[in-house]
Enzyme design. Structure first.
Site, PDB file in Angstrom:
ATOM      1  N   SER A  16      56.308 -80.675 -46.508  1.00 36.03           N
ATOM      2  CA  SER A  16      56.012 -79.818 -47.660  1.00 36.03           C
ATOM      3  C   SER A  16      55.817 -78.392 -47.164  1.00 36.03           C
ATOM      4  O   SER A  16      54.985 -78.141 -46.285  1.00 36.03           O
ATOM      5  CB  SER A  16      54.714 -80.269 -48.341  1.00 36.03           C
ATOM      6  N   HIS A  41      60.223 -80.806 -49.100  1.00 39.85           N
ATOM      7  CA  HIS A  41      59.413 -80.969 -50.312  1.00 39.85           C
ATOM      8  C   HIS A  41      58.892 -79.601 -50.747  1.00 39.85           C
ATOM      9  O   HIS A  41      58.196 -78.916 -49.977  1.00 39.85           O
ATOM     10  CB  HIS A  41      58.255 -81.926 -50.019  1.00 39.85           C
ATOM     11  N   ASP A  43      56.619 -77.572 -53.316  1.00 43.63           N
ATOM     12  CA  ASP A  43      55.502 -77.729 -54.263  1.00 43.63           C
ATOM     13  C   ASP A  43      55.440 -76.558 -55.219  1.00 43.63           C
ATOM     14  O   ASP A  43      55.088 -75.453 -54.822  1.00 43.63           O
ATOM     15  CB  ASP A  43      54.176 -77.854 -53.494  1.00 43.63           C
ATOM     16  N   MET A  45      53.740 -74.866 -58.400  1.00 44.29           N
ATOM     17  CA  MET A  45      52.471 -74.925 -59.129  1.00 44.29           C
ATOM     18  C   MET A  45      52.363 -73.716 -60.051  1.00 44.29           C
ATOM     19  O   MET A  45      52.702 -72.597 -59.651  1.00 44.29           O
ATOM     20  CB  MET A  45      51.296 -74.924 -58.132  1.00 44.29           C
ATOM     21  N   HIS A  74      58.831 -80.673 -56.539  1.00 45.70           N
ATOM     22  CA  HIS A  74      57.692 -81.344 -57.179  1.00 45.70           C
ATOM     23  C   HIS A  74      57.086 -80.371 -58.185  1.00 45.70           C
ATOM     24  O   HIS A  74      56.406 -79.421 -57.794  1.00 45.70           O
ATOM     25  CB  HIS A  74      56.700 -81.728 -56.076  1.00 45.70           C
ATOM     26  N   MET A  76      54.519 -79.258 -60.472  1.00 43.75           N
ATOM     27  CA  MET A  76      53.140 -79.397 -60.924  1.00 43.75           C
ATOM     28  C   MET A  76      52.905 -78.283 -61.948  1.00 43.75           C
ATOM     29  O   MET A  76      52.201 -77.300 -61.706  1.00 43.75           O
ATOM     30  CB  MET A  76      52.168 -79.273 -59.732  1.00 43.75           C
ATOM     31  N   MET A 145      50.906 -89.603 -56.012  1.00 45.00           N
ATOM     32  CA  MET A 145      50.000 -88.592 -55.461  1.00 45.00           C
ATOM     33  C   MET A 145      48.842 -89.289 -54.763  1.00 45.00           C
ATOM     34  O   MET A 145      48.168 -90.139 -55.354  1.00 45.00           O
ATOM     35  CB  MET A 145      49.470 -87.685 -56.568  1.00 45.00           C
ATOM     36  N   ASP A 180      52.309 -88.453 -51.310  1.00 45.86           N
ATOM     37  CA  ASP A 180      52.147 -87.011 -51.174  1.00 45.86           C
ATOM     38  C   ASP A 180      50.677 -86.631 -51.156  1.00 45.86           C
ATOM     39  O   ASP A 180      49.981 -86.760 -52.155  1.00 45.86           O
ATOM     40  CB  ASP A 180      52.832 -86.376 -52.402  1.00 45.86           C
TER      41      ASP A 180
HETATM   42  C1  DX5 Z   1      49.526 -81.046 -53.173  1.00 42.25           C
HETATM   43  C2  DX5 Z   1      51.014 -81.118 -52.888  1.00 42.25           C
HETATM   44  C3  DX5 Z   1      51.305 -81.842 -51.616  1.00 42.25           C
HETATM   45  C4  DX5 Z   1      50.663 -81.177 -50.446  1.00 42.25           C
HETATM   46  C5  DX5 Z   1      50.639 -82.132 -49.314  1.00 42.25           C
HETATM   47  O1  DX5 Z   1      49.343 -80.639 -54.484  1.00 42.25           O
HETATM   48  O2  DX5 Z   1      51.677 -81.810 -53.914  1.00 42.25           O
HETATM   49  O3  DX5 Z   1      52.727 -81.904 -51.398  1.00 42.25           O
HETATM   50  O4  DX5 Z   1      51.388 -80.031 -50.094  1.00 42.25           O
HETATM   51  O5  DX5 Z   1      49.984 -81.473 -48.323  1.00 42.25           O
HETATM   52  P1  DX5 Z   1      49.220 -82.223 -47.162  1.00 42.25           P
HETATM   53  O6  DX5 Z   1      50.267 -83.071 -46.477  1.00 42.25           O
HETATM   54  O7  DX5 Z   1      48.739 -81.079 -46.327  1.00 42.25           O
HETATM   55  O8  DX5 Z   1      48.119 -83.031 -47.784  1.00 42.25           O
HETATM   56 ZN    ZN Z   2      53.955 -82.226 -53.535  1.00 43.74          ZN
END
Ligand code: DX5
Ligand code: ZN
Length: 223
Positions: A16, A41, A43, A45, A74, A76, A145, A180
């Site tokens: 990620s 990956h 992320d 947000m 992903h 969010m 998650m 994740d």
């Molecule tokens: C959190 C993200 C994850 C996160 C994972 O909201 O969806 O993908 O980046 O990070 P680690 O592996 O550091 O927990």
């Molecule tokens: Zn993620």
């Protein structure tokens, strides 16, 4: 042309970029891809669905230019219906949406497929697995998650990870199950035992000085 997910069954590590050096994303991505990584990956947000803001389509466009790896996006965000297409146009190969953010998920999956991407659904730790029972067989990948979404570097929630066992029984061997949050050398073997085959790792890779060694350490833990 969109990149297809690797066939289910092989365990894939999906770094990620949330924990990567955002001042050097291209070299960070090239480095992990040179270690045999096939999925990156991303992320996304929006500061509404989760209490953090990260990247949008312009950054995905930039990342697309520097790698042929699968861009596993992903979302969010509270309104994936409005924004998914812009991520796909920017270069996303795979779109995962939160079941908590879509009223008619089966229709949304068809809509995304028509846009040429593979599709995933995901659920927060507090959302029961039953919430995706009807939907997950329609997906190419189901994301479980294992932390509350919003930040990297949080602690793994084993109870959430255990959903993989039942989800695997619902989707069979052909659909990927991705986990994740808090995945590292300790938790990677646990989630694979639960039925996961796609492991997102942010801090466990980009939080370490030597990214290649960090990836190898996770692989060794799975051997
Ligand atoms: C959190 C993200 C994850 C996160 C994972 O909201 O969806 O993908 O980046 O990070 P680690 O592996 O550091 O927990
Ligand atoms: Zn993620």
């Amino acid at each position: 042309m969109k990149q297809a997910l690797p066939k289910a069954g092989t365990v894939q590590i999906a770094p990620s970029i949330l924990s990567a050096d955002f001042a050097n994303l291209a070299s960070e991505i090239k480095l992990v891809v040179s270690s045999g990584i096939e999925i990156i990956h991303l992320d996304v947000m929006d500061g509404h669905f989760v209490p953090n803001i990260t990247i949008g389509p312009p950054v995905v466009q930039g990342i697309r230019k520097c790698t042929r790896a699968v861009l596993d996006t992903h979302l969010m965000i509270t309104d994936p219906g409005t924004y998914a297409e812009r991520f796909i146009e920017a270069g996303s190969d795979h779109i995962t949406f939160h079941i908590e953010t879509v009223d008619r998920p089966a229709e949304f999956i068809q809509y995304l497929r028509r846009l040429g991407v593979t599709v995933g659904v995901t659920l927060n730790p507090e959302t029961p697995a039953e919430a995706i029972r009807d939907i997950c067989p329609l997906c190419d990948m189901v994301l479980v998650m294992t932390v509350h979404p919003g930040f990297g570097g949080q602690s793994f929630i084993d109870e959430a990870a255990r959903k993989c066992v039942r989800i695997r029984s619902w989707v069979g061997p052909e659909v990927r199950i991705e986990v994740d949050g808090g995945i590292d050398t300790k938790t990677a073997p646990i989630v694979v035992r639960y039925g996961a085959d796609t492991l997102v790792a942010g801090n466990a890779i980009f939080g370490q000085p030597d990214r290649k060694a960090a990836i190898q350490a996770i692989r060794d833990a799975l051997a």
